[in-house]
Design a protein around this motif. Structure first.
Motif, PDB file in Angstrom:
ATOM      1  N   VAL A   1      -1.225   1.149   6.761  1.00 17.29           N
ATOM      2  CA  VAL A   1      -3.413   0.857   6.797  1.00 17.29           C
ATOM      3  C   VAL A   1      -3.272   0.788   8.553  1.00 17.29           C
ATOM      4  O   VAL A   1      -2.966  -0.208   8.954  1.00 17.29           O
ATOM      5  CB  VAL A   1      -3.256  -0.635   5.557  1.00 17.29           C
ATOM      6  CG1 VAL A   1      -5.036  -1.008   6.282  1.00 17.29           C
ATOM      7  CG2 VAL A   1      -2.822  -0.427   4.518  1.00 17.29           C
TER       8      VAL A   1
ATOM      9  N   TYR B   1      -9.094  -8.228   1.240  1.00 18.54           N
ATOM     10  CA  TYR B   1     -10.089  -6.390   1.131  1.00 18.54           C
ATOM     11  C   TYR B   1      -9.689  -5.607   2.527  1.00 18.54           C
ATOM     12  O   TYR B   1     -10.049  -7.099   3.906  1.00 18.54           O
ATOM     13  CB  TYR B   1     -11.281  -6.330   0.665  1.00 18.54           C
ATOM     14  CG  TYR B   1     -11.214  -6.715  -1.063  1.00 18.54           C
ATOM     15  CD1 TYR B   1     -11.251  -5.740  -1.774  1.00 18.54           C
ATOM     16  CD2 TYR B   1     -11.528  -8.248  -1.390  1.00 18.54           C
ATOM     17  CE1 TYR B   1     -11.443  -5.852  -2.932  1.00 18.54           C
ATOM     18  CE2 TYR B   1     -11.781  -8.754  -2.072  1.00 18.54           C
ATOM     19  CZ  TYR B   1     -11.630  -8.063  -3.543  1.00 18.54           C
ATOM     20  OH  TYR B   1     -11.892  -7.975  -4.507  1.00 18.54           O
ATOM     21  N   HIS B   2      -9.552  -4.737   3.148  1.00 15.58           N
ATOM     22  CA  HIS B   2      -9.582  -4.048   3.777  1.00 15.58           C
ATOM     23  C   HIS B   2     -10.535  -2.766   3.200  1.00 15.58           C
ATOM     24  O   HIS B   2     -10.400  -2.097   2.674  1.00 15.58           O
ATOM     25  CB  HIS B   2      -8.237  -3.486   4.878  1.00 15.58           C
ATOM     26  CG  HIS B   2      -8.662  -2.358   5.652  1.00 15.58           C
ATOM     27  ND1 HIS B   2      -8.577  -1.018   6.073  1.00 15.58           N
ATOM     28  CD2 HIS B   2      -9.290  -2.727   7.481  1.00 15.58           C
ATOM     29  CE1 HIS B   2      -8.876  -0.493   7.308  1.00 15.58           C
ATOM     30  NE2 HIS B   2      -9.197  -1.723   7.808  1.00 15.58           N
ATOM     31  N   HIS B   3     -11.488  -2.710   4.696  1.00 19.37           N
ATOM     32  CA  HIS B   3     -12.855  -1.771   4.099  1.00 19.37           C
ATOM     33  C   HIS B   3     -12.845  -0.987   5.789  1.00 19.37           C
ATOM     34  O   HIS B   3     -13.481  -1.318   6.356  1.00 19.37           O
ATOM     35  CB  HIS B   3     -13.982  -1.964   3.744  1.00 19.37           C
ATOM     36  CG  HIS B   3     -14.678  -1.190   3.318  1.00 19.37           C
ATOM     37  ND1 HIS B   3     -16.511  -1.099   4.227  1.00 19.37           N
ATOM     38  CD2 HIS B   3     -14.393   0.191   2.632  1.00 19.37           C
ATOM     39  CE1 HIS B   3     -16.897   0.156   3.595  1.00 19.37           C
ATOM     40  NE2 HIS B   3     -15.775   0.923   2.881  1.00 19.37           N
TER      41      HIS B   3
ATOM     42  N   TYR C   1     -11.737  -3.018 -10.866  1.00 21.15           N
ATOM     43  CA  TYR C   1     -11.582  -2.710 -10.066  1.00 21.15           C
ATOM     44  C   TYR C   1      -9.878  -2.671  -9.695  1.00 21.15           C
ATOM     45  O   TYR C   1      -9.281  -3.328  -9.915  1.00 21.15           O
ATOM     46  CB  TYR C   1     -11.946  -4.385  -9.122  1.00 21.15           C
ATOM     47  CG  TYR C   1     -12.257  -3.422  -7.365  1.00 21.15           C
ATOM     48  CD1 TYR C   1     -13.556  -3.552  -7.413  1.00 21.15           C
ATOM     49  CD2 TYR C   1     -11.676  -3.734  -6.629  1.00 21.15           C
ATOM     50  CE1 TYR C   1     -13.999  -2.536  -5.904  1.00 21.15           C
ATOM     51  CE2 TYR C   1     -11.401  -2.982  -5.299  1.00 21.15           C
ATOM     52  CZ  TYR C   1     -13.075  -2.580  -4.806  1.00 21.15           C
ATOM     53  OH  TYR C   1     -13.140  -1.967  -3.559  1.00 21.15           O
TER      54      TYR C   1
ATOM     55  N   ILE D   1      -5.723  -6.076  -0.163  1.00 16.16           N
ATOM     56  CA  ILE D   1      -4.151  -6.193   0.956  1.00 16.16           C
ATOM     57  C   ILE D   1      -3.604  -7.013   0.561  1.00 16.16           C
ATOM     58  O   ILE D   1      -2.593  -6.929   0.692  1.00 16.16           O
ATOM     59  CB  ILE D   1      -4.286  -5.763   2.499  1.00 16.16           C
ATOM     60  CG1 ILE D   1      -5.513  -6.609   2.951  1.00 16.16           C
ATOM     61  CG2 ILE D   1      -4.876  -3.982   2.504  1.00 16.16           C
ATOM     62  CD1 ILE D   1      -5.974  -6.801   3.630  1.00 16.16           C
TER      63      ILE D   1
ATOM     64  N   GLN E   1       0.819  -1.686  -0.352  1.00 18.14           N
ATOM     65  CA  GLN E   1       0.309  -0.520   0.045  1.00 18.14           C
ATOM     66  C   GLN E   1       1.212   1.125   0.164  1.00 18.14           C
ATOM     67  O   GLN E   1       1.937   1.561   0.495  1.00 18.14           O
ATOM     68  CB  GLN E   1      -1.087  -0.433   1.393  1.00 18.14           C
ATOM     69  CG  GLN E   1      -1.295  -1.257   1.205  1.00 18.14           C
ATOM     70  CD  GLN E   1      -2.671  -1.411   0.516  1.00 18.14           C
ATOM     71  OE1 GLN E   1      -3.413  -0.601   0.179  1.00 18.14           O
ATOM     72  NE2 GLN E   1      -2.784  -2.471  -0.085  1.00 18.14           N
ATOM     73  N   GLN E   2       0.189   2.238  -0.597  1.00 23.20           N
ATOM     74  CA  GLN E   2       1.397   3.730  -0.632  1.00 23.20           C
ATOM     75  C   GLN E   2       1.389   3.718   0.841  1.00 23.20           C
ATOM     76  O   GLN E   2       2.601   5.096   1.047  1.00 23.20           O
ATOM     77  CB  GLN E   2       0.324   4.447  -1.595  1.00 23.20           C
ATOM     78  CG  GLN E   2       0.329   4.542  -3.071  1.00 23.20           C
ATOM     79  CD  GLN E   2       0.213   4.747  -3.662  1.00 23.20           C
ATOM     80  OE1 GLN E   2      -0.553   5.918  -3.438  1.00 23.20           O
ATOM     81  NE2 GLN E   2       0.424   4.944  -5.258  1.00 23.20           N
TER      82      GLN E   2
ATOM     83  N   LYS F   1     -10.173  -1.789   0.067  1.00 18.55           N
ATOM     84  CA  LYS F   1      -8.869  -2.124  -0.978  1.00 18.55           C
ATOM     85  C   LYS F   1      -8.618  -2.966  -0.910  1.00 18.55           C
ATOM     86  O   LYS F   1      -7.800  -3.854   0.426  1.00 18.55           O
ATOM     87  CB  LYS F   1      -7.710  -1.285   0.095  1.00 18.55           C
ATOM     88  CG  LYS F   1      -8.133   0.061  -0.354  1.00 18.55           C
ATOM     89  CD  LYS F   1      -7.257   1.455   1.199  1.00 18.55           C
ATOM     90  CE  LYS F   1      -7.078   2.929   1.436  1.00 18.55           C
ATOM     91  NZ  LYS F   1      -6.467   3.268   1.509  1.00 18.55           N
TER      92      LYS F   1
ATOM     93  N   GLY G   1      -6.261  -2.271  -7.632  1.00 19.44           N
ATOM     94  CA  GLY G   1      -5.855  -2.206  -6.584  1.00 19.44           C
ATOM     95  C   GLY G   1      -4.964  -4.217  -6.702  1.00 19.44           C
ATOM     96  O   GLY G   1      -4.115  -4.537  -5.786  1.00 19.44           O
TER      97      GLY G   1
END
Length: 511
Positions: A162, A180-182, A492, A190, A158-159, A188, A494
């Motif tokens: 998180v 994903y993480h939401h 989608y 991950i 990730q930039q 996102k 990522g």
């Protein structure tokens, strides 16, 4: 007075005749709405749940296994599940059976100190472990481990750091997964991984015997969990939209609703899932009704997609043709091909399995649409064959599930989402394309018959245009005569590597 009534009758007959002669390229399709379904909670079909607010007798409802000498303390506080440990501990809390095509979600309030949280799938001495490594709520790594291999990182970098508080969403995809993480905005990506086919989680014996555990590993820390869920979901994109029909191609209207198969998108070609959806055609209330898996009698349940399912009224049997995309999970060992599928049980609802068998149509072939032509006494399939690009062809047989020969095509235009629709009593063939047009062909000889008129097509100047048309003519009494449900091809964000994760769905009415 009689002359006036006669004139009105003659005028009505004229208008009915003129309307009946309208050709598909003369219909104007007007966009009514658009939506992208992304793990829609109100659409989820529940399979299992760990809900602390409703637990009485946790040791029976959700028994825990402590894997190390030190045991974590497990309590329920303020409707949250709390695990606390001052030394290293590993805890697996049961919360459901196992489904390798379901979506698993942890609603995490906090993870302080050092630890890991995720899911364990285990049975018969085998284990699959999927966890996120966290320190004081900040994501450090995503780990994947099986009985056959040591833990490895599958994290998608990730930039920015998180904060793991929020939802951890594990989309299981038969031969792989995406994590994903939401918290806010879009979930996102991950983590992602393909499974070792030496431990194929699509195997029926594993599906029948594995259990799903909430897994927590702590090193002087505390995990606070609001709830955990296992459900069939819409995923983060829908595609390959096709109406369910009767054997002659008429739309299957039931409970005042049209019924569709759609691919619930996962990641790459073998990772999608065959979903079933319904919609009241007068509004835009698309609803997830279930998923269909396919059994080739080889010990696996397969997630084939791009299916056409029909109800054969003559035999009271659900049948269809699907595309064997699961072959891509075992490259070099399996061949992509069309499969004939069948079920006596109605496969539209919940978790369904249809029997599937090859019928000799092998190769880079996809998007089949089948019907029984009563006038010709023949079964016909409109499909796409990769011959210097996908091109539409018509196959014909005396039997629905064997003996097909090509009788028309290939057309000269790129083709996708091929379908056969009856317009004003006459069959026509439709196809998306890479040419920013939806082409119309005569049936069954595939002569060009124009293009579809749309005020706002499901693409723009930057988008791929190989969509599925899905034109359906409605019976008398509806406020419009035609409806079309299409998708776009925006992937989608990522994902790493091959990515077929489109799209949003678009509703059109035809006038």
């Amino acid at each position: 007075m009689k002359q006036r009534i006669l004139a009105i009758l003659l005028l009505s007959i004229y208008h009915l005749t003129a309307s009946g002669q309208k050709k598909p390229d003369e219909i104007n399709f007007v966009r009514q709405g658009v939506q992208r379904m992304i793990f829609e909670e109100n659409q989820s079909i529940p399979l299992a749940r760990l809900e602390p607010a409703n637990i009485i007798g946790i040791s029976a409802m959700h028994p825990a296994q402590h894997r190390l000498k030190n045991r974590s303390d497990i309590t329920i506080d303020k409707n949250r599940l709390v695990l606390t440990s001052k030394e290293k501990s590993e805890t697996a809390i049961w919360f459901g059976g196992f489904n390798p095509f379901a979506t698993y979600t942890i609603d995490l309030d906090a993870l302080s100190g050092e630890g890991e949280i995720g899911f364990e799938f285990a049975g018969n001495g085998e284990q699959v472990l999927m966890t996120v490594n966290v320190k004081d709520n900040v994501l450090n790594d995503v780990q994947f481990k099986t009985s056959l291999a040591a833990a490895k990182s599958i994290m998608v970098k990730q930039q920015e750091p998180v904060n793991i508080r929020g939802k951890i969403i594990l989309q299981m995809l038969g031969s792989g997964l995406v994590l994903y993480h939401h918290s806010t905005g879009l979930p996102k990506v991950i983590g992602q991984v393909d499974f070792d086919m030496n431990m194929d989680l699509r195997a029926k014996d594993r599906i029948h015997t594995f259990q799903s555990n909430l897994f927590v590993r702590l090193t002087n820390g505390q995990a606070i969990i609001n709830r955990a869920d296992m459900a069939l979901t819409t995923g983060m994109g829908l595609a390959d939209i096709r109406p369910i029909t009767c054997e002659n191609g008429d739309p299957y209207l039931d409970q005042g609703r049209l019924w569709y198969t759609m691919s619930i998108r996962g990641r790459a070609l073998p990772h999608h899932i065959q979903g079933v959806f319904s919609m009241n055609p007068t509004v835009f209330d698309v609803k997830l009704e279930g998923i269909i898996l396919f059994d080739r009698n080889d010990g696996l349940l397969r997630n084939e997609v791009a299916s056409h399912i029909f109800y054969d009224r003559r035999t009271a049997t659900w049948r269809g043709i699907t595309t064997g995309f699961s072959a891509y999970a075992n490259p070099g060992k399996e061949k992509k091909q069309l499969l004939a599928v069948e079920s006596k049980r109605d496969p539209r609802f919940g978790f369904s399995v249809m029997n599937a068998a090859p019928f000799g149509v092998v190769g880079d072939i996809e998007d089949p649409h089948i019907l029984y032509d009563q006038a010709a006494k023949k079964w016909r399939i409109l499909t796409c064959v990769n011959q210097d690009g996908y091109k539409a062809v018509v196959l014909e047989s005396d039997h629905w599930n064997k003996g097909y020969n090509q009788v028309a095509g290939p057309v000269k235009h790129n083709s996708t989402g091929t379908s056969i629709t009856k317009i004003n009593g006459r069959y026509y063939c439709f196809s998306g394309s890479s040419e920013r047009e939806i082409f119309i062909y005569t049936y069954p000889d595939l002569k060009e018959a124009g293009t579809l008129k749309m005020d706002l097509p499901p693409w723009d100047s930057t988008a791929n245009t190989r969509v599925w048309p899905n034109v359906v003519q409605m019976p008398e009494g509806y406020p419009f005569r035609f409806v079309s449900l299409m998708m776009d091809r925006y992937n989608y964000p990522g994902m790493k590597g091959p990515n077929w994760t489109y799209g949003a769905i678009y509703l059109y009415h035809g006038y």
